[in-house]
Write a protein that holds these residues in place. Structure first.
Motif, mmCIF file in Angstrom:
data_model
loop_
_atom_site.group_PDB
_atom_site.id
_atom_site.type_symbol
_atom_site.label_atom_id
_atom_site.label_comp_id
_atom_site.label_asym_id
_atom_site.label_seq_id
_atom_site.Cartn_x
_atom_site.Cartn_y
_atom_site.Cartn_z
ATOM 1 N N GLU A 98 0.848 -1.184 0.000
ATOM 2 C CA GLU A 98 0.000 0.000 0.000
ATOM 3 C C GLU A 98 0.885 1.236 0.000
ATOM 4 O OE1 GLU A 98 -4.303 -0.870 2.087
ATOM 5 O OE2 GLU A 98 -2.692 -0.051 3.318
ATOM 6 N N VAL A 99 0.458 2.239 -0.737
ATOM 7 C CA VAL A 99 1.226 3.487 -0.773
ATOM 8 C C VAL A 99 0.265 4.660 -0.944
ATOM 9 C CG1 VAL A 99 1.618 3.282 -3.271
ATOM 10 C CG2 VAL A 99 3.149 4.691 -1.888
ATOM 11 N N THR A 100 0.561 5.743 -0.250
ATOM 12 C CA THR A 100 -0.306 6.911 -0.303
ATOM 13 C C THR A 100 -0.218 7.605 -1.661
ATOM 14 O OG1 THR A 100 -0.836 9.044 0.727
ATOM 15 C CG2 THR A 100 1.485 8.409 0.668
ATOM 16 N N THR A 101 -1.315 8.243 -2.034
ATOM 17 C CA THR A 101 -1.317 9.045 -3.261
ATOM 18 C C THR A 101 -1.022 10.510 -2.960
ATOM 19 O OG1 THR A 101 -3.710 9.317 -3.055
ATOM 20 C CG2 THR A 101 -2.933 7.524 -4.465
ATOM 21 N N GLU A 102 -0.929 10.846 -1.688
ATOM 22 C CA GLU A 102 -0.642 12.230 -1.314
ATOM 23 C C GLU A 102 0.761 12.629 -1.771
ATOM 24 O OE1 GLU A 102 -3.060 13.539 2.494
ATOM 25 O OE2 GLU A 102 -1.813 11.797 2.957
ATOM 26 N N HIS A 103 0.876 13.882 -2.232
ATOM 27 C CA HIS A 103 2.153 14.434 -2.716
ATOM 28 C C HIS A 103 2.756 13.559 -3.834
ATOM 29 C CE1 HIS A 103 1.736 16.926 0.817
ATOM 30 N NE2 HIS A 103 1.850 15.878 1.612
ATOM 31 N N ASP A 104 1.850 12.873 -4.561
ATOM 32 C CA ASP A 104 2.278 12.041 -5.709
ATOM 33 C C ASP A 104 3.249 10.926 -5.325
ATOM 34 O OD1 ASP A 104 0.757 13.510 -7.533
ATOM 35 O OD2 ASP A 104 2.359 14.968 -7.851
ATOM 36 N N LYS A 105 3.192 10.471 -4.060
ATOM 37 C CA LYS A 105 4.181 9.479 -3.635
ATOM 38 C C LYS A 105 4.073 8.172 -4.411
ATOM 39 C CE LYS A 105 6.409 7.142 0.165
ATOM 40 N NZ LYS A 105 6.714 7.104 1.589
ATOM 41 N N MET A 106 2.845 7.704 -4.660
ATOM 42 C CA MET A 106 2.694 6.437 -5.379
ATOM 43 C C MET A 106 3.368 6.508 -6.747
ATOM 44 S SD MET A 106 -0.740 4.399 -6.588
ATOM 45 C CE MET A 106 -1.057 5.533 -7.939
ATOM 46 N N TYR A 107 3.151 7.602 -7.457
ATOM 47 C CA TYR A 107 3.715 7.736 -8.798
ATOM 48 C C TYR A 107 5.242 7.847 -8.737
ATOM 49 C CZ TYR A 107 -1.180 8.980 -9.195
ATOM 50 O OH TYR A 107 -2.544 8.965 -9.087
ATOM 51 N N LYS A 108 5.742 8.509 -7.711
ATOM 52 C CA LYS A 108 7.194 8.651 -7.562
ATOM 53 C C LYS A 108 7.852 7.309 -7.248
ATOM 54 C CE LYS A 108 6.965 13.472 -6.012
ATOM 55 N NZ LYS A 108 7.079 14.386 -4.854
ATOM 56 N N VAL A 109 7.199 6.500 -6.375
ATOM 57 C CA VAL A 109 7.745 5.192 -6.023
ATOM 58 C C VAL A 109 7.792 4.284 -7.248
ATOM 59 C CG1 VAL A 109 7.292 3.058 -4.729
ATOM 60 C CG2 VAL A 109 7.143 5.276 -3.580
ATOM 61 N N ILE A 110 6.687 4.244 -8.010
ATOM 62 C CA ILE A 110 6.650 3.389 -9.201
ATOM 63 C C ILE A 110 7.688 3.852 -10.227
ATOM 64 C CG2 ILE A 110 5.235 2.657 -11.166
ATOM 65 C CD1 ILE A 110 2.813 2.721 -9.289
ATOM 66 N N SER A 111 7.820 5.169 -10.380
ATOM 67 C CA SER A 111 8.808 5.708 -11.318
ATOM 68 C C SER A 111 10.227 5.303 -10.913
ATOM 69 C CB SER A 111 8.693 7.234 -11.368
ATOM 70 O OG SER A 111 9.663 7.787 -12.227
ATOM 71 N N LYS A 112 10.529 5.354 -9.608
ATOM 72 C CA LYS A 112 11.859 4.970 -9.121
ATOM 73 C C LYS A 112 12.131 3.488 -9.376
ATOM 74 C CE LYS A 112 12.475 8.407 -5.429
ATOM 75 N NZ LYS A 112 12.622 8.607 -3.964
ATOM 76 N N ILE A 113 11.088 2.658 -9.233
ATOM 77 C CA ILE A 113 11.256 1.219 -9.478
ATOM 78 C C ILE A 113 11.714 0.978 -10.912
ATOM 79 C CG2 ILE A 113 9.976 -0.961 -9.720
ATOM 80 C CD1 ILE A 113 8.308 -0.077 -7.274
ATOM 81 N N PHE A 114 11.099 1.697 -11.863
ATOM 82 C CA PHE A 114 11.500 1.558 -13.265
ATOM 83 C C PHE A 114 12.929 2.067 -13.478
ATOM 84 C CE2 PHE A 114 6.877 1.317 -14.101
ATOM 85 C CZ PHE A 114 6.876 0.231 -14.966
ATOM 86 N N HIS A 115 13.212 3.224 -12.894
ATOM 87 C CA HIS A 115 14.525 3.839 -13.119
ATOM 88 C C HIS A 115 15.667 3.053 -12.483
ATOM 89 C CE1 HIS A 115 12.227 7.493 -14.330
ATOM 90 N NE2 HIS A 115 13.269 7.627 -15.149
ATOM 91 N N LYS A 116 15.370 2.271 -11.446
ATOM 92 C CA LYS A 116 16.410 1.462 -10.810
ATOM 93 C C LYS A 116 16.675 0.166 -11.572
ATOM 94 C CE LYS A 116 16.489 3.195 -6.096
ATOM 95 N NZ LYS A 116 17.961 3.429 -6.132
ATOM 96 N N GLY A 117 15.919 -0.053 -12.630
ATOM 97 C CA GLY A 117 16.202 -1.176 -13.511
ATOM 98 C C GLY A 117 15.571 -2.496 -13.125
ATOM 99 N N PHE A 118 14.605 -2.510 -12.202
ATOM 100 C CA PHE A 118 13.905 -3.749 -11.876
ATOM 101 C C PHE A 118 13.127 -4.209 -13.104
ATOM 102 C CE2 PHE A 118 14.373 -1.957 -7.563
ATOM 103 C CZ PHE A 118 14.896 -3.058 -6.897
ATOM 104 N N MET A 119 13.258 -5.484 -13.433
ATOM 105 C CA MET A 119 12.575 -6.037 -14.600
ATOM 106 C C MET A 119 11.208 -6.583 -14.171
ATOM 107 S SD MET A 119 15.748 -7.913 -16.527
ATOM 108 C CE MET A 119 14.744 -8.281 -17.970
ATOM 109 N N LEU A 120 10.144 -5.869 -14.527
ATOM 110 C CA LEU A 120 8.791 -6.209 -14.095
ATOM 111 C C LEU A 120 8.126 -7.175 -15.076
ATOM 112 C CD1 LEU A 120 9.432 -3.737 -12.351
ATOM 113 C CD2 LEU A 120 7.084 -2.976 -12.692
ATOM 114 N N SER A 121 7.458 -8.181 -14.523
ATOM 115 C CA SER A 121 6.641 -9.075 -15.348
ATOM 116 C C SER A 121 5.157 -8.786 -15.164
ATOM 117 C CB SER A 121 6.927 -10.542 -15.006
ATOM 118 O OG SER A 121 6.684 -10.791 -13.630
ATOM 119 N N ASN A 122 4.820 -7.991 -14.112
ATOM 120 C CA ASN A 122 3.416 -7.632 -13.887
ATOM 121 C C ASN A 122 3.358 -6.399 -12.988
ATOM 122 O OD1 ASN A 122 0.528 -7.999 -14.011
ATOM 123 N ND2 ASN A 122 0.628 -8.673 -11.877
#
Length: 309
Positions: free
Chosen positions: A266-290
């Motif tokens: 679970e992650v808050t949507t306040e201050h765009d935190k959810m979008y920032k966390v997901i963006s960081k996951i992509f930028h750190k190079g994690f290979m997502l399958s879902n």
């Protein structure tokens, strides 16, 4: 135009010498042609409110108006232009479905009532049990028979209290469509209660949440869901699940469940935190399958309100 108006409504009961406040000064209005949901946990005061609006209970204080009139002062008019279908009110056991509907048709002064009864039996798929006594019906058949009674006089104001209880998914879906079509074709005003949040969201224009006899909030479904500032995110990675979990902990994210290569958090949507966390996951190079993001539901709002003390 408001077809239902409630001002400062109060109803109390005495139980074991103590006064129980079932409805605690609530006020709301329902516009013409609107389907208005009245929701809340058991004991919130929903059914008591409906019983007062439909004349089954006397209020302690406050004002109720149906179609512009106070029911106690204009009962004949209000009765002829409104109706109720509730899972908690059964028809006469000793009469058949059709006999029950004839009784109510005559009480409401319905013209050509045999034709109207046959139309309703056809709509709710009850023609095969029309001559069966109520006591021999299944719970789903009884629920549909009660709905036929609720529509017998083409009411301008309809009260529906848990009206799909006992219906299988197919019949429940057909019933919801019948209710929507009736509302649209007749510009009817409907007060609707249910514990099935998905059908409330599907049917209702606005929703009032009750708790402990009070109305906590009135708004549209989409606005009510904004009360919860968290989303649930499920991510599956091809590798490095432990590194992902460590990253999420550093970000202050609450992990709900992790198994194999998947993690639910679970992650808050306040201050765009959810979008920032997901963006960081992509930028750190994690290979997502879902990746699946789920926003709050009316069930979440229901639980939040039900647990308020």
């Amino acid at each position: 135009m408001n077809c239902i108006e409630v001002y400062d409504l109060v109803k109390t009961f005495k139980e074991k010498g103590k006064e129980i406040v079932a409805v605690d000064g609530i006020s709301f209005k329902v516009k013409k042609g609107e389907m208005f949901g009245l929701l809340g946990p058991n004991g919130a005061g929903k059914s008591t409110t409906i019983n007062i609006l439909t004349g089954l209970l006397e209020k302690d204080s406050g004002t109720v108006k149906i179609l512009g009139f106070e029911p106690e002062k204009n009962w004949e008019f209000v009765k002829n232009n409104s109706n109720v279908a509730t899972a908690y009110s059964w028809l006469s056991d000793v009469l058949t479905v059709k006999q029950n509907l004839r009784v109510y048709a005559k009480l409401y002064g319905v013209k050509n009532y045999e034709q109207k009864i046959n139309e309703l039996l056809e709509l709710f798929e009850l023609k095969n049990v029309a001559d069966r006594k109520i006591i021999r019906l299944s719970s789903g058949e009884n629920t549909r028979a009660v709905l036929c009674k609720g529509l017998i006089n083409n009411p301008k104001v309809l009260f529906l209290d848990e009206c799909t209880v006992g219906l299988d998914p197919d019949i429940a879906d057909k019933t919801r469509n019948l209710i929507k079509n009736y509302q649209k074709e007749n510009d009817a005003t409907i007060l609707f209660t249910s514990h099935y949040m998905y059908e409330v969201e599907e049917l209702c224009d606005r929703i009032a949440f009750m708790s402990n006899g009070k109305i906590i909030s009135i708004d549209t479904s989409s606005n009510l869901k904004k009360l919860i500032k968290k989303h649930t995110v499920e991510i599956a990675v091809k590798k490095d699940i432990k590194l992902l979990m460590e990253f999420l902990k550093i970000e202050g994210v609450e992990i709900i469940f992790a198994k194999d290569n998947s993690v639910l958090f679970e992650v808050t949507t306040e201050h765009d935190k959810m979008y920032k966390v997901i963006s960081k996951i992509f930028h750190k190079g994690f290979m997502l399958s879902n990746l699946h993001v789920k926003g709050p539901t009316l069930d979440d709002i229901f639980i939040k309100i039900a647990r308020q003390k």
